[in-house]
Design a protein around this motif. Structure first.
Motif, mmCIF file in Angstrom:
data_model
loop_
_atom_site.group_PDB
_atom_site.id
_atom_site.type_symbol
_atom_site.label_atom_id
_atom_site.label_comp_id
_atom_site.label_asym_id
_atom_site.label_seq_id
_atom_site.Cartn_x
_atom_site.Cartn_y
_atom_site.Cartn_z
ATOM 1 N N UNK A 51 0.470 -1.455 -0.068
ATOM 2 C CA UNK A 51 0.183 0.117 0.003
ATOM 3 C C UNK A 51 0.880 1.916 0.273
ATOM 4 N N UNK A 52 2.529 1.310 0.248
ATOM 5 C CA UNK A 52 3.031 2.426 0.549
ATOM 6 C C UNK A 52 3.565 2.457 -0.964
ATOM 7 N N UNK A 53 3.255 2.077 -2.454
ATOM 8 C CA UNK A 53 3.836 2.369 -3.435
ATOM 9 C C UNK A 53 2.575 3.423 -4.117
ATOM 10 N N UNK A 54 3.051 4.503 -4.887
ATOM 11 C CA UNK A 54 3.903 4.874 -5.062
ATOM 12 C C UNK A 54 4.181 5.998 -3.949
ATOM 13 N N UNK A 55 5.525 6.237 -3.938
ATOM 14 C CA UNK A 55 5.688 7.465 -2.822
ATOM 15 C C UNK A 55 5.968 8.578 -3.739
ATOM 16 N N UNK A 56 6.122 9.846 -3.067
ATOM 17 C CA UNK A 56 6.882 10.844 -3.153
ATOM 18 C C UNK A 56 8.270 11.138 -1.851
ATOM 19 N N UNK A 57 9.179 11.690 -2.337
ATOM 20 C CA UNK A 57 10.253 11.488 -1.268
ATOM 21 C C UNK A 57 11.413 12.405 -2.085
ATOM 22 N N UNK A 58 12.207 12.656 -1.786
ATOM 23 C CA UNK A 58 13.372 13.767 -2.190
ATOM 24 C C UNK A 58 14.582 12.708 -2.286
ATOM 25 N N UNK A 59 15.288 13.568 -3.458
ATOM 26 C CA UNK A 59 16.628 12.807 -3.644
ATOM 27 C C UNK A 59 17.576 14.495 -2.773
ATOM 28 N N UNK A 60 19.028 14.275 -2.506
ATOM 29 C CA UNK A 60 19.912 14.934 -1.893
ATOM 30 C C UNK A 60 20.907 14.838 -3.712
ATOM 31 N N UNK A 61 21.104 16.041 -3.965
ATOM 32 C CA UNK A 61 21.832 16.383 -5.618
ATOM 33 C C UNK A 61 22.524 18.015 -5.225
ATOM 34 N N UNK B 184 17.773 31.489 -10.668
ATOM 35 C CA UNK B 184 18.582 32.259 -9.639
ATOM 36 C C UNK B 184 19.943 30.957 -9.793
ATOM 37 N N UNK B 185 21.084 31.373 -10.770
ATOM 38 C CA UNK B 185 22.175 30.926 -11.168
ATOM 39 C C UNK B 185 22.789 29.826 -9.492
ATOM 40 N N UNK B 186 23.308 28.651 -9.835
ATOM 41 C CA UNK B 186 23.767 27.902 -8.763
ATOM 42 C C UNK B 186 25.122 28.194 -8.266
ATOM 43 N N UNK B 187 25.291 27.713 -7.355
ATOM 44 C CA UNK B 187 27.493 27.928 -6.922
ATOM 45 C C UNK B 187 27.455 26.530 -7.042
ATOM 46 N N UNK B 188 28.353 26.272 -7.617
ATOM 47 C CA UNK B 188 29.290 24.378 -7.411
ATOM 48 C C UNK B 188 29.054 23.712 -6.151
ATOM 49 N N UNK B 189 28.441 22.990 -6.320
ATOM 50 C CA UNK B 189 28.504 22.044 -4.797
ATOM 51 C C UNK B 189 26.962 22.681 -3.938
ATOM 52 N N UNK B 190 25.858 23.297 -4.499
ATOM 53 C CA UNK B 190 25.184 24.194 -4.105
ATOM 54 C C UNK B 190 24.249 22.931 -3.601
ATOM 55 N N UNK B 191 23.436 22.836 -2.477
ATOM 56 C CA UNK B 191 22.570 21.873 -2.143
ATOM 57 C C UNK B 191 21.572 21.767 -2.727
ATOM 58 N N UNK B 192 20.872 21.118 -3.713
ATOM 59 C CA UNK B 192 19.478 20.617 -3.500
ATOM 60 C C UNK B 192 18.907 19.609 -3.297
ATOM 61 N N UNK B 193 16.866 19.718 -3.363
ATOM 62 C CA UNK B 193 16.122 18.188 -3.141
ATOM 63 C C UNK B 193 15.376 18.238 -4.188
ATOM 64 N N UNK B 194 15.524 17.742 -4.686
ATOM 65 C CA UNK B 194 14.683 16.867 -6.001
ATOM 66 C C UNK B 194 13.654 16.359 -5.598
ATOM 67 N N UNK B 195 12.230 16.961 -6.022
ATOM 68 C CA UNK B 195 11.220 15.995 -5.638
ATOM 69 C C UNK B 195 11.490 14.442 -7.114
ATOM 70 N N UNK B 196 10.954 13.194 -6.048
ATOM 71 C CA UNK B 196 10.793 11.879 -7.153
ATOM 72 C C UNK B 196 9.938 11.486 -6.464
ATOM 73 N N UNK B 197 9.121 10.685 -7.529
ATOM 74 C CA UNK B 197 8.154 9.747 -7.101
ATOM 75 C C UNK B 197 8.479 8.051 -7.301
ATOM 76 N N UNK B 198 8.633 7.441 -6.281
ATOM 77 C CA UNK B 198 8.701 6.085 -6.013
ATOM 78 C C UNK B 198 7.343 5.159 -6.333
ATOM 79 N N UNK B 199 7.769 4.075 -7.444
ATOM 80 C CA UNK B 199 7.081 2.903 -7.109
ATOM 81 C C UNK B 199 7.481 1.559 -7.014
#
Length: 140
Positions: free
Chosen positions: A28-38, A73-88
């Motif tokens: 029942x947990x599929x699909x799920x919303x989460x974030x990856x650290x990029x 906004x431009x990003x700086x090298x190695x700036x932390x980002x949280x990117x949403x993804x959906x798993x299933x």
């Protein structure tokens, strides 16, 4: 190339294999919303548009959770980002189902599964899991 990221139910204690987290299609947990650290990296990923294109999400979907005031906004090298993804949970073959976020990536000349998983996707997936999901693809 169909690329995926290993995802799992945060309430279950499941150890992944190099192919991914196994799952049951009736969970029942599929699909799920989460974030990856990029991390923003030069030369290809120093703006939210290119990172958004890589993960098939909008700049705004990255800028808000990453606390970036403007999606342009431009990003700086190695700036932390949280990117949403959906798993299933997805069936790989008759005996295996694994949980992942499916993304499409066009493999370029000289790419290997290893380079794509470690460079563009910063080890968010393993080359073995990319091979499992793309059994007939041979990178050139």
């Amino acid at each position: 190339l169909f690329l995926f990221f290993l995802c799992c139910d945060s309430q279950a204690v499941i150890e992944p294999t190099t192919s991914g987290y196994t799952c049951s299609l009736n969970q029942t947990t599929s699909p799920c919303q989460t974030y990856v650290y990029y991390r923003a990296v030069a030369p290809d990923f120093l703006d939210l548009a290119s990172v958004g294109d890589l993960f098939s999400v909008s700049r705004l979907m990255i800028s808000n959770p990453s606390n970036i005031s403007s999606p342009s906004s431009p990003l700086v090298p190695f700036q932390s980002l949280f990117v949403p993804i959906q798993c299933s949970c997805n069936r790989i073959n008759s005996s295996m189902s694994i949980s992942y976020a499916g993304l499409n990536y066009t493999i370029k000349a000289g790419n290997t599964f290893y380079l794509v998983s470690t460079t563009q996707f910063q080890n968010l997936t393993s080359y073995q899991s990319v091979e499992v999901v793309n059994p007939t693809l041979v990178p050139t």
